[in-house]
Scaffold this active site. Structure first.
Site, PDB file in Angstrom:
ATOM      1  N   TYR A  15       0.510  -1.612   0.352  1.00 32.62           N
ATOM      2  CA  TYR A  15       0.446   0.217   0.038  1.00 32.62           C
ATOM      3  C   TYR A  15       0.858   0.775   0.213  1.00 32.62           C
ATOM      4  CZ  TYR A  15      -3.796   2.534   1.748  1.00 32.62           C
ATOM      5  OH  TYR A  15      -4.738   4.136   1.563  1.00 32.62           O
ATOM      6  N   TYR A 169     -12.260  -4.147   6.677  1.00 35.10           N
ATOM      7  CA  TYR A 169     -10.724  -4.224   7.783  1.00 35.10           C
ATOM      8  C   TYR A 169     -10.834  -2.563   8.585  1.00 35.10           C
ATOM      9  CZ  TYR A 169      -5.746  -2.293   8.082  1.00 35.10           C
ATOM     10  OH  TYR A 169      -4.096  -1.716   8.890  1.00 35.10           O
ATOM     11  N   HIS A 170     -11.498  -1.512   8.352  1.00 28.47           N
ATOM     12  CA  HIS A 170     -11.306  -0.162   8.916  1.00 28.47           C
ATOM     13  C   HIS A 170     -12.728  -1.076   9.345  1.00 28.47           C
ATOM     14  CE1 HIS A 170      -9.605   1.453   6.020  1.00 28.47           C
ATOM     15  NE2 HIS A 170      -8.965   1.586   6.236  1.00 28.47           N
ATOM     16  N   LYS A 528     -11.706  17.532  15.733  1.00 23.83           N
ATOM     17  CA  LYS A 528     -10.656  17.117  14.812  1.00 23.83           C
ATOM     18  C   LYS A 528     -10.502  17.179  12.968  1.00 23.83           C
ATOM     19  CE  LYS A 528     -10.649  12.757  13.136  1.00 23.83           C
ATOM     20  NZ  LYS A 528      -9.393  12.512  13.356  1.00 23.83           N
ATOM     21  N   ASP A 532      -8.271  14.450   7.819  1.00 25.19           N
ATOM     22  CA  ASP A 532      -8.298  12.466   8.922  1.00 25.19           C
ATOM     23  C   ASP A 532      -9.882  12.294   9.759  1.00 25.19           C
ATOM     24  OD1 ASP A 532      -7.464  11.071  10.521  1.00 25.19           O
ATOM     25  OD2 ASP A 532      -7.402  12.152  12.292  1.00 25.19           O
ATOM     26  N   HIS A 534      -9.709   9.343  11.278  1.00 27.35           N
ATOM     27  CA  HIS A 534      -9.375   8.373  11.838  1.00 27.35           C
ATOM     28  C   HIS A 534     -10.276   8.407  13.119  1.00 27.35           C
ATOM     29  CE1 HIS A 534      -6.904   6.721   8.808  1.00 27.35           C
ATOM     30  NE2 HIS A 534      -7.521   5.104   9.343  1.00 27.35           N
TER      31      HIS A 534
END
Length: 655
Positions: A15, A169-170, A528, A532, A534
């Site tokens: 990646y 995945y996340h 935030k 981003d 996350h």
């Protein structure tokens, strides 16, 4: 056994992408020369969220976590001297997936490629973006329509392309249990297939089903993770056969790629991550029945920052040793008829079926987004609690924490950094691109795009036309925002206290005492800034602060510094927290800290968390930041105590 009798190895991917299209192209060609067999493109956050590199929200984010692609010229540069007709390319892109695929198709056509021979994947999974990753743009329904537009286009024109990569995945990165990862991913696939059914002839629907692929996570509990993959295989076959009546077994195959767990990579003793990555790879390669079609491994130092080419090479060599030096590919499935494995697979399937039934009862994945988000936040809270209490052992973090300094950490800090000048250079190229293009052709292409979005026509043909006309990423996404509106996903953190308050009595008492001195309830605002998405760390800080008795304010992701300041003026918090994991902490925090005094908020202490090198932490403190936290600061109660200490009136703190 001869080589001809061995199973073929999976695709080896890394990646990768950073700084500029030209720099990323050089990295790709180097990696391919080292034996990588497929590409996996990381795009920067402005590209992922549909902003050009010169947009206000892109400030500090350009080229940080991936490559910026603002137009066809960038895509050309990204794949220069890489024949796309012969390549298998995975693009981790979601909200802007139709656009990036359009740029890829246009670039391939310029190379003279036969488009029908292109092979690869666009992730194109928006539901998990609402739940865990945060790079969504539009509301769920039009987003699903765009996903299925890509699927309908690809099955006709690019039949070897995977138009959607259901990404669990996340979900695991956000704290999902194996059962939740199974159920939420499969529910997402069902939501997409239910929508695409009306866009293709009934006789062709099984072919479309057969092109849905998955992208999964493999954690450190590798027996459980391997059983999870076998459960995925069985459940997907079951859904395809019984829900969608797909008779041909080849269209019911569970096809997946994997990146092993980044959540478990530690900043402390980071060299230990090499072993974690290897063990996690076993979960997706040992079982032939459930073996990944493509594997990409993180580098040992990704908890510290951007890996260097050598670090990525080390992870690639791990794959090659497994595939070519061991005898793994010479055997049938070594776990068949193992009672322990069969029992665990059965247990996981039963748990996933129960969760799937629950989601179906709510009306499917789209209707259940808020429910799934809250479940993930709660599961992640449980995971963190277990690490804090030592019930889950993490070597070097909560046990055996003493160790010799790592010789891998060189003068560069063991990571690669992106030159801040990259952003200005990228903006310069973008301005030149706009100046050189045919303005009338661009406007005509944008009108065609708008018409398709408004009328429900397939978005792919006008997107490809727009790519060729010179439209930019921000302009394409701008049309989608104008037609469909923007969306702010649920945070998963309610105002009501949870039942996870065990062990918080002392901190709750300290919050009560500080609140008495302050004359009102201690208030904490979490922001935030930047792009981003996350949000897991921010959510867990706010979740714990609420359970400690603080009043909390958290509006979610993607805020400008000005929006955070406006919220602070309205809510009057005693402490402001900022969470930034994309590496853009210096410019974003600098902007906010400069504006606080002018807004009359210079007295409010600010704490910042993220993947922050030591030198940057010192720079943030020099700006006036009161506390800086990195992934090694996993003890949330200590952070809660810091909030209380910072919030206390100065006279009380002095006592």
């Amino acid at each position: 056994m001869t080589d001809a009798q061995k199973d073929k190895p999976w695709l080896f991917r890394t990646y990768a992408g950073h700084s500029t299209a030209k720099a990323s192209n050089a990295l790709y060609r180097t990696n391919l020369a080292k034996g990588q067999t497929g590409l996996s493109v990381a795009f920067d956050l402005p590209t992922q969220t549909g902003y050009d590199s010169d947009h206000e929200l892109a400030r500090g984010e350009v080229g940080k976590v991936g490559v910026p692609v603002s137009h066809l010229g960038d895509m050309r540069a990204l794949f220069e001297d890489i024949p796309l007709e012969q390549m298998n390319t995975s693009m981790t892109i979601n909200a802007t997936a139709p656009w990036l695929l359009a740029l890829y198709v246009a670039t391939a056509e310029e190379q003279g490629a036969d488009i029908s021979k292109l092979q690869g994947t666009v992730q194109n999974d928006l539901i998990k973006e609402y739940l865990s990753r945060g790079t969504y743009v539009c509301p769920p329904k039009p987003s699903i329509n765009m996903i299925t537009d890509v699927a309908a286009y690809c099955y006709q024109h690019i039949p070897k392309w995977n138009p959607m990569n259901v990404c669990s995945y996340h979900l695991q990165e956000a704290g999902a249990t194996p059962e939740q990862e199974l159920a939420f991913a499969l529910a997402t696939a069902c939501a997409v297939l239910d929508d695409v059914k009306d866009k293709v002839p009934a006789e062709d629907f099984p072919v479309v089903v057969g092109r849905i692929s998955f992208f999964v996570n493999a954690g450190i509990r590798f027996v459980t993770e391997m059983c999870k993959m076998r459960a995925f295989v069985d459940l997907w076959d079951e859904i395809c056969a019984h829900r969608y009546h797909v008779a041909d077994i080849k269209y019911r195959r569970f096809r997946y790629g994997v990146q092993v767990n980044s959540l478990g990579l530690t900043e402390q003793q980071p060299e230990n991550n090499v072993y974690r990555i290897l063990i996690e790879m076993l979960a997706v390669t040992l079982s032939k029945k459930a073996r990944a079609r493509a594997v990409q491994l993180p580098a040992w130092n990704e908890a510290l920052g951007l890996p260097r080419p050598w670090d990525q090479q080390w992870s690639l060599r791990m794959q090659q040793i497994m595939a070519y030096e061991t005898d793994l590919l010479e055997y049938n499935d070594i776990f068949d008829h193992n009672p322990a494995i069969e029992d665990k697979v059965h247990e996981l399937k039963e748990g996933a079926r129960a969760e799937l039934a629950n989601i179906d009862a709510m009306g499917g994945a789209i209707a259940a987004i808020e429910y799934m988000k809250s479940r993930l936040v709660e599961s992640n809270a449980d995971r963190i609690n277990q690490i804090e209490k030592g019930e889950t052992v993490v070597v070097g973090v909560n046990r055996w924490t003493e160790g010799a300094p790592s010789p891998l950490m060189g003068a560069d800090g063991g990571i690669m950094t992106v030159d801040p000048a990259v952003e200005a250079e990228q903006i310069g190229r973008l301005e030149a691109w706009r100046a050189d293009r045919d303005a009338a052709a661009v406007q005509a292409a944008l009108e065609g795009l708008r018409k398709a979005a408004e009328t429900g026509e397939n978005i792919m043909p006008p997107s490809i036309a727009a790519a060729k006309a010179g439209v930019t990423t921000g302009e394409w996404a701008g049309v989608m925002r104008q037609v469909h509106g923007q969306y702010r996903g649920p945070t998963g953190v309610s105002a009501a206290m949870s039942n996870k308050t065990e062990g918080l009595d002392d901190i709750r008492a300290a919050v009560d005492a500080a609140s008495d001195k302050l004359g009102r309830r201690l208030r904490f605002l979490m922001g935030k800034p930047g792009l981003d998405g996350h949000s897991n760390g921010a959510e867990q800080i706010v979740f714990r602060a609420r359970d400690c008795g603080m009043e909390i304010d958290y509006a979610g992701i993607r805020l400008t510094p000005d929006e955070i300041i406006a919220a602070a003026k309205e809510k009057e918090p005693h402490v402001i927290g900022l969470s930034i994991l994309s590496g853009s902490h210096i410019p974003l925090v600098k902007d906010l800290m400069a504006k606080l005094p002018g807004a009359g908020l210079g007295h409010i202490p600010v704490m910042v968390g993220g993947i922050i090198p030591d030198d940057d932490a010192e720079a943030l403190k020099a700006m006036g930041v009161a506390r800086v936290y990195t992934p090694k600061d996993f003890e949330l109660n200590r952070i809660m105590s810091d909030i209380v200490a910072l919030a206390r009136p100065k006279s009380v703190a002095a006592e």
